[in-house]
Design a protein around this motif. Structure first.
Motif, PDB file in Angstrom:
ATOM      1  N   ASP A  15      28.724  27.856  39.697  1.00  0.00           N
ATOM      2  CA  ASP A  15      29.402  26.717  40.306  1.00  0.00           C
ATOM      3  C   ASP A  15      30.868  27.077  40.492  1.00  0.00           C
ATOM      4  OD1 ASP A  15      27.137  25.024  40.362  1.00  0.00           O
ATOM      5  OD2 ASP A  15      27.404  24.591  38.224  1.00  0.00           O
ATOM      6  N   LEU A  16      31.275  27.317  41.724  1.00  0.00           N
ATOM      7  CA  LEU A  16      32.636  27.787  41.964  1.00  0.00           C
ATOM      8  C   LEU A  16      33.693  26.756  41.589  1.00  0.00           C
ATOM      9  CD1 LEU A  16      32.212  29.827  45.264  1.00  0.00           C
ATOM     10  CD2 LEU A  16      32.375  30.669  42.917  1.00  0.00           C
ATOM     11  N   ASP A  17      33.308  25.483  41.549  1.00  0.00           N
ATOM     12  CA  ASP A  17      34.274  24.480  41.114  1.00  0.00           C
ATOM     13  C   ASP A  17      34.478  24.513  39.603  1.00  0.00           C
ATOM     14  OD1 ASP A  17      31.731  23.526  40.583  1.00  0.00           O
ATOM     15  OD2 ASP A  17      32.241  21.433  40.961  1.00  0.00           O
ATOM     16  N   GLN A  18      33.624  25.286  38.902  1.00  0.00           N
ATOM     17  CA  GLN A  18      33.777  25.492  37.461  1.00  0.00           C
ATOM     18  C   GLN A  18      34.007  26.973  37.153  1.00  0.00           C
ATOM     19  OE1 GLN A  18      30.724  23.497  35.043  1.00  0.00           O
ATOM     20  NE2 GLN A  18      30.108  22.349  36.845  1.00  0.00           N
ATOM     21  N   PHE A  19      34.565  27.682  38.109  1.00  0.00           N
ATOM     22  CA  PHE A  19      34.706  29.134  38.024  1.00  0.00           C
ATOM     23  C   PHE A  19      35.348  29.577  36.711  1.00  0.00           C
ATOM     24  CE2 PHE A  19      37.611  32.747  38.720  1.00  0.00           C
ATOM     25  CZ  PHE A  19      36.710  33.742  39.051  1.00  0.00           C
ATOM     26  N   THR A  47      28.480  36.770  51.308  1.00  0.00           N
ATOM     27  CA  THR A  47      28.809  36.151  50.017  1.00  0.00           C
ATOM     28  C   THR A  47      30.133  36.684  49.483  1.00  0.00           C
ATOM     29  OG1 THR A  47      27.379  37.783  48.949  1.00  0.00           O
ATOM     30  CG2 THR A  47      26.431  35.615  49.390  1.00  0.00           C
ATOM     31  N   LEU A  48      30.084  37.353  48.331  1.00  0.00           N
ATOM     32  CA  LEU A  48      31.299  37.745  47.634  1.00  0.00           C
ATOM     33  C   LEU A  48      31.880  39.022  48.242  1.00  0.00           C
ATOM     34  CD1 LEU A  48      30.056  36.976  44.009  1.00  0.00           C
ATOM     35  CD2 LEU A  48      31.161  35.455  45.653  1.00  0.00           C
ATOM     36  N   SER A  49      33.038  39.437  47.739  1.00  0.00           N
ATOM     37  CA  SER A  49      33.750  40.572  48.323  1.00  0.00           C
ATOM     38  C   SER A  49      34.504  41.307  47.235  1.00  0.00           C
ATOM     39  CB  SER A  49      34.730  40.065  49.382  1.00  0.00           C
ATOM     40  OG  SER A  49      35.809  39.387  48.747  1.00  0.00           O
ATOM     41  N   PRO A  50      35.056  42.488  47.535  1.00  0.00           N
ATOM     42  CA  PRO A  50      35.903  43.170  46.552  1.00  0.00           C
ATOM     43  C   PRO A  50      37.063  42.292  46.083  1.00  0.00           C
ATOM     44  CG  PRO A  50      35.281  44.696  48.276  1.00  0.00           C
ATOM     45  CD  PRO A  50      34.791  43.342  48.704  1.00  0.00           C
ATOM     46  N   TRP A  51      37.566  41.426  46.936  1.00  0.00           N
ATOM     47  CA  TRP A  51      38.628  40.496  46.535  1.00  0.00           C
ATOM     48  C   TRP A  51      38.182  39.650  45.350  1.00  0.00           C
ATOM     49  CZ3 TRP A  51      38.494  35.120  46.455  1.00  0.00           C
ATOM     50  CH2 TRP A  51      39.714  34.469  46.245  1.00  0.00           C
ATOM     51  N   PHE A  52      36.909  39.259  45.334  1.00  0.00           N
ATOM     52  CA  PHE A  52      36.378  38.440  44.245  1.00  0.00           C
ATOM     53  C   PHE A  52      36.440  39.208  42.924  1.00  0.00           C
ATOM     54  CE2 PHE A  52      33.013  36.461  41.704  1.00  0.00           C
ATOM     55  CZ  PHE A  52      33.316  35.124  41.858  1.00  0.00           C
ATOM     56  N   VAL A  53      36.186  40.521  42.968  1.00  0.00           N
ATOM     57  CA  VAL A  53      36.297  41.341  41.760  1.00  0.00           C
ATOM     58  C   VAL A  53      37.705  41.212  41.176  1.00  0.00           C
ATOM     59  CG1 VAL A  53      36.246  43.702  40.849  1.00  0.00           C
ATOM     60  CG2 VAL A  53      34.546  42.981  42.543  1.00  0.00           C
ATOM     61  N   GLU A  54      38.699  41.260  42.032  1.00  0.00           N
ATOM     62  CA  GLU A  54      40.088  41.141  41.573  1.00  0.00           C
ATOM     63  C   GLU A  54      40.348  39.788  40.920  1.00  0.00           C
ATOM     64  OE1 GLU A  54      42.956  43.718  44.260  1.00  0.00           O
ATOM     65  OE2 GLU A  54      41.858  42.261  45.483  1.00  0.00           O
ATOM     66  N   GLN A  55      39.745  38.737  41.456  1.00  0.00           N
ATOM     67  CA  GLN A  55      39.957  37.404  40.886  1.00  0.00           C
ATOM     68  C   GLN A  55      39.322  37.278  39.505  1.00  0.00           C
ATOM     69  OE1 GLN A  55      42.186  35.704  42.761  1.00  0.00           O
ATOM     70  NE2 GLN A  55      41.925  37.604  43.914  1.00  0.00           N
ATOM     71  N   VAL A  56      38.129  37.827  39.345  1.00  0.00           N
ATOM     72  CA  VAL A  56      37.466  37.779  38.041  1.00  0.00           C
ATOM     73  C   VAL A  56      38.255  38.591  37.025  1.00  0.00           C
ATOM     74  CG1 VAL A  56      35.341  38.260  36.775  1.00  0.00           C
ATOM     75  CG2 VAL A  56      35.210  37.439  39.129  1.00  0.00           C
ATOM     76  N   ARG A  57      38.822  39.710  37.464  1.00  0.00           N
ATOM     77  CA  ARG A  57      39.605  40.570  36.571  1.00  0.00           C
ATOM     78  C   ARG A  57      40.762  39.820  35.910  1.00  0.00           C
ATOM     79  NH1 ARG A  57      36.990  44.754  35.350  1.00  0.00           N
ATOM     80  NH2 ARG A  57      36.619  46.414  36.870  1.00  0.00           N
ATOM     81  N   GLY A 202      17.797  30.561  36.270  1.00  0.00           N
ATOM     82  CA  GLY A 202      17.681  30.978  34.879  1.00  0.00           C
ATOM     83  C   GLY A 202      18.852  30.602  34.011  1.00  0.00           C
ATOM     84  N   LEU A 203      19.997  30.230  34.636  1.00  0.00           N
ATOM     85  CA  LEU A 203      21.178  29.904  33.847  1.00  0.00           C
ATOM     86  C   LEU A 203      22.017  28.801  34.491  1.00  0.00           C
ATOM     87  CD1 LEU A 203      23.174  30.403  31.513  1.00  0.00           C
ATOM     88  CD2 LEU A 203      24.189  32.253  32.890  1.00  0.00           C
ATOM     89  N   PHE A 204      22.700  29.105  35.577  1.00  0.00           N
ATOM     90  CA  PHE A 204      23.739  28.214  36.087  1.00  0.00           C
ATOM     91  C   PHE A 204      23.217  26.846  36.523  1.00  0.00           C
ATOM     92  CE2 PHE A 204      25.726  32.435  36.860  1.00  0.00           C
ATOM     93  CZ  PHE A 204      26.848  32.258  36.051  1.00  0.00           C
ATOM     94  N   GLY A 205      21.956  26.767  36.944  1.00  0.00           N
ATOM     95  CA  GLY A 205      21.433  25.497  37.433  1.00  0.00           C
ATOM     96  C   GLY A 205      20.627  24.712  36.424  1.00  0.00           C
TER      97      GLY A 205
END
Length: 233
Positions: A15-19, A47-57, A202-205
């Motif tokens: 859930d991206l609103d609960q990222f 969907t996601l991108s290398p930019w998303f990796v940077e955000q999670v980091r 299996g998890l998020f939903g």
């Protein structure tokens, strides 16, 4: 009795609103994060991108594994190296002629290289370079969208890869991706992959709260498989 498994939540299904809340909760509970990179060509979704990796980091030091579903794999390999993605897994279906150069480039950067086999793709496809791989991912659904039909026949590839690894002394890890949930925990456990990608079913939903969802996932895994959960953390 417990069995050691590794869990890799698919961040495409969170859930991206609960990222931040969800990542913060999972950081000390999972072995890696699974990040789907789709280009709208190899599969019809984006969907996601290398930019998303940077955000999670910014909020996590958990290893990240990119699953590319793209037609121009060398282009995306370079992008993912630039953001220092820990594992970069390319689609074997588009790797002919570039597999060795991509693997060498990933390893030269100090990262891990993997190959993904879609449901119709045989293990023979990756045999020329299987000894160089750090991971092989078996898709148990058609790629591109979450929630598709589970393809039980694909589990045979996991068994075959495990037998091949034991016979030849290969060092790759075996990952399964697709519809890991209460309905399928037992048959997946019987195939015995090293890494389980878990998503919305299996998890998020499972609930509206990540802590409750995590508890429910563990209960479902243990009741279905007969094993106590142990991911080595």
């Amino acid at each position: 009795m417990s069995r050691k498994i590794q869990l890799s939540p698919s961040l495409m299904t969170m859930d991206l609103d609960q990222f931040k809340e969800q990542i913060t909760f999972l950081n000390d509970k999972v072995n890696s994060y699974h990040i789907d990179i789709m280009d709208g060509h190899f599969v019809p979704n984006i969907t996601l991108s290398p930019w998303f990796v940077e955000q999670v980091r910014k909020i996590s030091d958990v290893p990240m594994s990119a699953h590319m579903m793209v037609t121009d794999a060398p282009f995306w390999v370079k992008q993912l190296i630039d953001v220092n993605c820990d594992e970069i897994c390319f689609p074997s279906e588009v790797a002919n002629g570039v597999a060795f150069s991509m693997i060498d480039e990933i390893h030269h950067a100090g990262l891990k290289a993997g190959a993904v086999l879609n449901p119709e793709t045989s293990i023979d496809t990756i045999m020329p370079y299987i000894d160089l791989l750090d991971k092989v991912t078996i898709m148990t659904i058609d790629p591109g969208f979450a929630g598709q039909r589970f393809l039980q026949s694909c589990l045979r590839k996991i068994t075959q890869l495990r037998e091949l690894r034991e016979e030849q002394g290969y060092t790759y890890q075996i990952e399964m991706d697709g519809s890991t949930n209460l309905k399928h925990w037992k048959m997946i456990s019987d195939a015995n992959p090293d890494i389980y990608v878990i998503g919305r079913s299996g998890l998020f939903g499972l609930t509206d709260n990540i802590e409750d969802s995590w508890k429910q996932m563990l209960q479902e895994y243990e009741s279905s498989t007969g094993f106590r959960f142990d991911n080595g953390l």
